[in-house]
Design a protein around this motif. Sequence first.
Motif, short mmCIF file in Angstrom:
data_model
loop_
_atom_site.label_atom_id
_atom_site.label_comp_id
_atom_site.label_asym_id
_atom_site.label_seq_id
_atom_site.Cartn_x
_atom_site.Cartn_y
_atom_site.Cartn_z
N ASN A 71 2.39 -3.25 8.72
CA ASN A 71 2.38 -2.02 9.52
C ASN A 71 1.05 -1.27 9.56
OD1 ASN A 71 5.17 -2.46 9.90
ND2 ASN A 71 5.62 -1.34 8.03
N VAL A 72 -0.04 -1.89 9.17
CA VAL A 72 -1.34 -1.22 9.23
C VAL A 72 -2.37 -2.08 9.95
CG1 VAL A 72 -1.02 0.28 7.22
CG2 VAL A 72 -1.89 -2.01 6.89
N ASP B 190 0.86 -1.18 0.00
CA ASP B 190 0.00 0.00 0.00
C ASP B 190 0.90 1.24 0.00
OD1 ASP B 190 -1.96 1.91 0.35
OD2 ASP B 190 -3.04 0.76 1.86
N PRO B 191 0.75 2.12 -0.98
CA PRO B 191 1.66 3.26 -1.07
C PRO B 191 1.43 4.32 0.00
CG PRO B 191 -0.01 3.40 -2.78
CD PRO B 191 -0.20 2.08 -2.08
N ARG B 192 0.31 4.24 0.71
CA ARG B 192 0.01 5.25 1.71
C ARG B 192 0.83 5.02 2.99
NH1 ARG B 192 -6.31 4.33 2.02
NH2 ARG B 192 -5.54 2.21 2.01
N ASP B 193 1.03 6.10 3.72
CA ASP B 193 1.71 6.06 5.00
C ASP B 193 0.79 5.37 6.02
OD1 ASP B 193 3.78 6.90 6.88
OD2 ASP B 193 2.25 8.27 7.67
N PRO B 194 1.31 4.53 6.93
CA PRO B 194 0.45 3.85 7.91
C PRO B 194 -0.42 4.80 8.73
CG PRO B 194 2.61 2.86 7.91
CD PRO B 194 2.70 4.05 7.01
N ALA B 195 0.08 5.97 9.07
CA ALA B 195 -0.73 6.94 9.82
C ALA B 195 -1.89 7.45 8.97
CB ALA B 195 0.14 8.11 10.28
N GLN B 196 -1.65 7.65 7.69
CA GLN B 196 -2.70 8.09 6.79
C GLN B 196 -3.75 6.98 6.61
OE1 GLN B 196 -1.41 9.05 2.83
NE2 GLN B 196 -3.44 9.64 2.15
#
Length: 156
Positions: free
Chosen positions: A70-71, A27-33
């Motif tokens: 990480n998500v 997933d290209p998104r940041d885990p916080a996002q």
Amino acid sequence: MDVNFRKIDVDQYDEDVLLDSELYEADPRDPAQVLDDAKQKATAVRSSLSKGDIVGALTLVLTDTPYGPNVEEAKNLNLQTLVTILNSTKATEIPGVVRSLSQDAQDTLMKYLYKGMGLPGWGDVSGSVLLGWHEKLTEVAGTGCIVRAMTDRRLV
């Protein structure tokens, strides 16, 4: 008798080992996002459910699902949101709701059903609810949905 040899990771010695990161794009998104997006989805789903829009709520939770490493917190929040939808749907409405979903959404729903079934003694999820949805989803989408859900490496 010493059985520590069974705990050795033999793949570390294989130069042709296939890693999870090589099987699919992360997933290209940041885990916080991703977590923030899951929280916003949960709020939007509650709003849709209060209006009685089950199809809209289900479509919303099944699009852009979190996957990859990480998500985990976002994955669990998304699962809880989905279980809320499943629990609030009448059994007679399920086939119509499932028919209105796209094939990708049906496959993602199947992944979540299996994830819910794999959690022992998990809070507010009922086995009968999951099995009821699984039955109706299989009737509508066919067994191909099961195969696609089990062979996809992007775990929800």
